[in-house]
Design a protein around this motif. Structure first.
Motif: not given
Length: 145
Positions: A120-132
């Motif tokens: 949710q925090n990253a969505a505003a800047t449309v950055k890539r997110v990789h999660q495990e």
């Protein structure tokens, strides 16, 4: 491994297309408390190999391995600003990193609850997110992929 990196084609011709693999930029890495050195190096090594700069936020419960790794990277001659270490909690530091407009990607290993907040925090800047998240993000790569 080093053998795989040496063999990797960062610039290749596929048919009539030229494919160039370039660094992403600034990668924020947020790692968990369990198996801390492995979790940190699993993120740092590929980013270094790809030419990215990074900001590591280790778990506030086990930051010692990350501090020692930072000292090793400095002694090895990694240029200033390539590897950056910040300590603190997820709610404060993790949130700031995942929302920061100068961060191009966030790599996170940890809980589903924290992963949702990071996305949710990253969505505003449309950055890539990789999660495990919770050990449930395994990947299967088949031959020829």
């Amino acid at each position: 491994t080093l053998k795989a990196l040496n063999a990797f084609q960062f610039d290749e011709q596929i048919g009539r297309a030229r494919v160039v693999h370039e660094p992403l930029g600034v990668v924020a890495m947020i790692t968990p408390w369990n198996w801390p050195l492995n979790q940190v190096t699993a993120k740092v090594a590929p980013a270094l190999a790809a030419g990215d700069t990074m900001i590591l936020k280790p778990s506030e419960e086990s930051p010692g391995c990350a501090v020692i790794l930072a000292e090793i990277l400095d002694a090895a001659g990694v240029p200033a600003g390539v590897f950056n270490l910040v300590n603190g909690d997820g709610a404060g530091v993790g949130s700031a990193l995942s929302a920061h407009p100068d961060v191009d990607m966030v790599s996170f290993t940890g809980s589903t609850r924290a992963g949702i907040a990071i996305a949710q925090n990253a969505a505003a800047t449309v950055k890539r997110v990789h999660q495990e998240l919770g050990g449930k993000a395994a990947n299967l790569v088949i031959e020829g992929a």
